[in-house]
Motif scaffolding. Structure first.
Motif, PDB file in Angstrom:
ATOM      1  N   LEU A  17       0.814  -1.217   0.000  1.00 55.57           N
ATOM      2  CA  LEU A  17       0.000   0.000   0.000  1.00 55.57           C
ATOM      3  C   LEU A  17       0.847   1.267   0.000  1.00 55.57           C
ATOM      4  O   LEU A  17       0.302   2.364  -0.126  1.00 55.57           O
ATOM      5  CB  LEU A  17      -0.901   0.021   1.245  1.00 55.57           C
ATOM      6  N   THR A  18       2.170   1.126   0.167  1.00 59.48           N
ATOM      7  CA  THR A  18       3.035   2.293   0.343  1.00 59.48           C
ATOM      8  C   THR A  18       4.240   2.225  -0.583  1.00 59.48           C
ATOM      9  O   THR A  18       4.569   1.164  -1.137  1.00 59.48           O
ATOM     10  CB  THR A  18       3.542   2.371   1.792  1.00 59.48           C
ATOM     11  N   LEU A  19       4.923   3.355  -0.709  1.00 61.72           N
ATOM     12  CA  LEU A  19       6.114   3.412  -1.554  1.00 61.72           C
ATOM     13  C   LEU A  19       7.265   2.584  -0.975  1.00 61.72           C
ATOM     14  O   LEU A  19       7.897   1.815  -1.716  1.00 61.72           O
ATOM     15  CB  LEU A  19       6.538   4.868  -1.757  1.00 61.72           C
ATOM     16  N   PRO A  20       7.569   2.684   0.328  1.00 62.24           N
ATOM     17  CA  PRO A  20       8.600   1.794   0.874  1.00 62.24           C
ATOM     18  C   PRO A  20       8.222   0.321   0.713  1.00 62.24           C
ATOM     19  O   PRO A  20       9.073  -0.528   0.438  1.00 62.24           O
ATOM     20  CB  PRO A  20       8.674   2.188   2.350  1.00 62.24           C
ATOM     21  N   GLY A  21       6.936   0.034   0.874  1.00 60.32           N
ATOM     22  CA  GLY A  21       6.480  -1.339   0.698  1.00 60.32           C
ATOM     23  C   GLY A  21       6.643  -1.824  -0.726  1.00 60.32           C
ATOM     24  O   GLY A  21       6.918  -3.004  -0.963  1.00 60.32           O
ATOM     25  N   LEU A  22       6.506  -0.910  -1.682  1.00 61.51           N
ATOM     26  CA  LEU A  22       6.659  -1.284  -3.083  1.00 61.51           C
ATOM     27  C   LEU A  22       8.079  -1.762  -3.366  1.00 61.51           C
ATOM     28  O   LEU A  22       8.288  -2.733  -4.102  1.00 61.51           O
ATOM     29  CB  LEU A  22       6.307  -0.100  -3.981  1.00 61.51           C
ATOM     30  N   ALA A  23       9.060  -1.096  -2.768  1.00 60.79           N
ATOM     31  CA  ALA A  23      10.452  -1.502  -2.963  1.00 60.79           C
ATOM     32  C   ALA A  23      10.701  -2.893  -2.394  1.00 60.79           C
ATOM     33  O   ALA A  23      11.382  -3.727  -3.010  1.00 60.79           O
ATOM     34  CB  ALA A  23      11.385  -0.483  -2.311  1.00 60.79           C
ATOM     35  N   VAL A  24      10.136  -3.165  -1.213  1.00 56.27           N
ATOM     36  CA  VAL A  24      10.292  -4.490  -0.601  1.00 56.27           C
ATOM     37  C   VAL A  24       9.542  -5.535  -1.416  1.00 56.27           C
ATOM     38  O   VAL A  24      10.044  -6.640  -1.659  1.00 56.27           O
ATOM     39  CB  VAL A  24       9.790  -4.467   0.857  1.00 56.27           C
ATOM     40  N   ALA A  25       8.335  -5.197  -1.855  1.00 59.37           N
ATOM     41  CA  ALA A  25       7.537  -6.140  -2.640  1.00 59.37           C
ATOM     42  C   ALA A  25       8.240  -6.513  -3.942  1.00 59.37           C
ATOM     43  O   ALA A  25       8.177  -7.665  -4.387  1.00 59.37           O
ATOM     44  CB  ALA A  25       6.165  -5.529  -2.934  1.00 59.37           C
ATOM     45  N   GLU A  26       8.913  -5.547  -4.545  1.00 56.17           N
ATOM     46  CA  GLU A  26       9.651  -5.838  -5.776  1.00 56.17           C
ATOM     47  C   GLU A  26      10.773  -6.836  -5.508  1.00 56.17           C
ATOM     48  O   GLU A  26      11.011  -7.753  -6.301  1.00 56.17           O
ATOM     49  CB  GLU A  26      10.220  -4.551  -6.365  1.00 56.17           C
ATOM     50  N   ARG A  27      11.456  -6.690  -4.384  1.00 53.47           N
ATOM     51  CA  ARG A  27      12.517  -7.639  -4.023  1.00 53.47           C
ATOM     52  C   ARG A  27      11.939  -9.028  -3.790  1.00 53.47           C
ATOM     53  O   ARG A  27      12.522 -10.036  -4.203  1.00 53.47           O
ATOM     54  CB  ARG A  27      13.248  -7.151  -2.777  1.00 53.47           C
ATOM     55  N   GLN A  29       9.209 -10.228  -5.112  1.00 55.79           N
ATOM     56  CA  GLN A  29       8.779 -10.787  -6.393  1.00 55.79           C
ATOM     57  C   GLN A  29       9.955 -11.354  -7.176  1.00 55.79           C
ATOM     58  O   GLN A  29       9.819 -12.364  -7.874  1.00 55.79           O
ATOM     59  CB  GLN A  29       8.051  -9.728  -7.217  1.00 55.79           C
ATOM     60  N   ARG A  30      11.117 -10.738  -7.062  1.00 53.16           N
ATOM     61  CA  ARG A  30      12.291 -11.269  -7.761  1.00 53.16           C
ATOM     62  C   ARG A  30      12.697 -12.629  -7.199  1.00 53.16           C
ATOM     63  O   ARG A  30      13.209 -13.481  -7.924  1.00 53.16           O
ATOM     64  CB  ARG A  30      13.459 -10.286  -7.653  1.00 53.16           C
ATOM     65  N   VAL A  31      12.460 -12.831  -5.905  1.00 53.34           N
ATOM     66  CA  VAL A  31      12.776 -14.119  -5.282  1.00 53.34           C
ATOM     67  C   VAL A  31      11.732 -15.173  -5.642  1.00 53.34           C
ATOM     68  O   VAL A  31      12.023 -16.371  -5.636  1.00 53.34           O
ATOM     69  CB  VAL A  31      12.866 -13.949  -3.745  1.00 53.34           C
ATOM     70  N   LEU A  32      10.525 -14.712  -5.987  1.00 53.95           N
ATOM     71  CA  LEU A  32       9.420 -15.616  -6.330  1.00 53.95           C
ATOM     72  C   LEU A  32       9.008 -15.371  -7.776  1.00 53.95           C
ATOM     73  O   LEU A  32       7.986 -14.738  -8.052  1.00 53.95           O
ATOM     74  CB  LEU A  32       8.232 -15.377  -5.395  1.00 53.95           C
ATOM     75  N   PRO A  33       9.787 -15.843  -8.735  1.00 51.32           N
ATOM     76  CA  PRO A  33       9.472 -15.584 -10.140  1.00 51.32           C
ATOM     77  C   PRO A  33       8.101 -16.124 -10.523  1.00 51.32           C
ATOM     78  O   PRO A  33       7.742 -17.245 -10.172  1.00 51.32           O
ATOM     79  CB  PRO A  33      10.589 -16.320 -10.893  1.00 51.32           C
ATOM     80  N   GLY A  34       7.343 -15.281 -11.203  1.00 52.31           N
ATOM     81  CA  GLY A  34       5.995 -15.673 -11.605  1.00 52.31           C
ATOM     82  C   GLY A  34       4.925 -15.251 -10.627  1.00 52.31           C
ATOM     83  O   GLY A  34       3.729 -15.382 -10.918  1.00 52.31           O
ATOM     84  N   LEU A 125      12.081 -16.606   2.122  1.00 49.79           N
ATOM     85  CA  LEU A 125      12.215 -15.180   1.834  1.00 49.79           C
ATOM     86  C   LEU A 125      13.236 -14.521   2.756  1.00 49.79           C
ATOM     87  O   LEU A 125      14.028 -13.679   2.321  1.00 49.79           O
ATOM     88  CB  LEU A 125      10.859 -14.492   1.969  1.00 49.79           C
ATOM     89  N   ALA A 126      13.216 -14.891   4.020  1.00 48.25           N
ATOM     90  CA  ALA A 126      14.162 -14.296   4.966  1.00 48.25           C
ATOM     91  C   ALA A 126      15.599 -14.612   4.578  1.00 48.25           C
ATOM     92  O   ALA A 126      16.477 -13.740   4.620  1.00 48.25           O
ATOM     93  CB  ALA A 126      13.866 -14.796   6.377  1.00 48.25           C
ATOM     94  N   GLU A 127      15.842 -15.841   4.189  1.00 47.30           N
ATOM     95  CA  GLU A 127      17.195 -16.231   3.784  1.00 47.30           C
ATOM     96  C   GLU A 127      17.613 -15.490   2.524  1.00 47.30           C
ATOM     97  O   GLU A 127      18.743 -14.991   2.417  1.00 47.30           O
ATOM     98  CB  GLU A 127      17.238 -17.738   3.551  1.00 47.30           C
ATOM     99  N   ALA A 128      16.703 -15.383   1.567  1.00 46.19           N
ATOM    100  CA  ALA A 128      17.037 -14.750   0.289  1.00 46.19           C
ATOM    101  C   ALA A 128      17.249 -13.247   0.420  1.00 46.19           C
ATOM    102  O   ALA A 128      18.075 -12.669  -0.292  1.00 46.19           O
ATOM    103  CB  ALA A 128      15.928 -15.027  -0.727  1.00 46.19           C
ATOM    104  N   LEU A 129      16.520 -12.616   1.339  1.00 47.46           N
ATOM    105  CA  LEU A 129      16.554 -11.156   1.438  1.00 47.46           C
ATOM    106  C   LEU A 129      17.311 -10.651   2.661  1.00 47.46           C
ATOM    107  O   LEU A 129      17.313  -9.451   2.942  1.00 47.46           O
ATOM    108  CB  LEU A 129      15.123 -10.616   1.447  1.00 47.46           C
TER     109      LEU A 129
END
Length: 229
Positions: A17-27, A29-34, A125-129
């Motif tokens: 819902l937020t701009l900081p959240g968008l940056a985290v969500a993008e990361r 999504q890269r860990v979860l392709p598709g 996710l925790a391990e990847a990020l």
């Protein structure tokens, strides 16, 4: 890296819902392709491929809840709890739900940690990020075996889940629980201090039982979960 568990990346939704959240969500999504990323409409165009929404998150979930097996929310847990409350049915069918803070440090399963796969998703996710999985399920935090996970891993059918709560509580409290089977090898469970791997299906010296058997359920004087591989 920890395994993702039963979830497939393409069946996971990520919400922000937020701009900081968008940056985290993008990361994430890269860990979860598709996976599918849902972002508030005011950020339209900032991230290619995202699905932008204008309605309240509670209304959005009425549409997206049945489309995904896992839901990751990069927002406050209170928002998520109020939004998903009307949708929760049963631990056997509920999807995995995680919340993540706006800095991507903590990954907290809220729903379906075991059967739905929220706990392994949080670890993955925790391990990847470079964050931390905050697991609140008793068997995970106290290193006790989880009968429901074991049943799922063995592909076992459980006709009656009602004893699970009491048996799991005994395990979490460190009370002796007997595990018995006439069809699978349960000896590795002997490494847990609260587990007694029994040779006979009798509750001798235990306060609860978990039985993996080809036999029909039969009466026992202690709480007993029957599973049929």
């Amino acid at each position: 890296m920890p395994e993702l568990g039963p979830l497939r990346p393409e069946r996971v939704a990520v919400y922000t819902l937020t701009l900081p959240g968008l940056a985290v969500a993008e990361r994430i999504q890269r860990v979860l392709p598709g996976s599918t990323l849902y972002a508030a409409a005011k950020y339209r165009g900032l991230l290619e491929g995202a699905v932008y929404f204008e309605e309240p998150i509670k209304e959005l979930l009425l549409k997206t809840w049945p489309l995904h097996d896992g839901h990751v929310f990069v927002m406050a847990s209170g928002i998520v709890l109020r939004a998903i409350a009307p949708l929760i049915l049963d631990k056997r069918v509920d999807p995995a739900v995680l919340v993540v803070d706006l800095k991507g440090r903590y990954f907290v399963p809220l729903l379906a940690g075991h059967l739905g796969g929220a706990n392994p998703l949080a670890r993955h996710l925790a391990e990847a990020l470079g964050g931390e999985a905050v697991l609140t399920t008793g068997t995970d935090s106290l290193n006790a075996p989880a009968p429901d996970l074991l049943a799922k891993a063995l592909g076992a059918r459980v006709p009656d889940w009602s004893p699970l709560k009491e048996v799991s509580a005994l395990l979490v409290d460190g009370r002796p629980v007997g595990f018995w089977s006439d069809c699978v090898d349960l000896s590795p469970l002997g490494r847990y201090p609260m587990v007694r791997v029994l040779k006979e299906p009798r509750p001798e010296g235990v306060e609860g039982m978990v039985l993996f058997t080809v036999r029909k359920a039969f009466p026992l004087p202690v709480p007993a979960l029957f599973a049929h591989p």
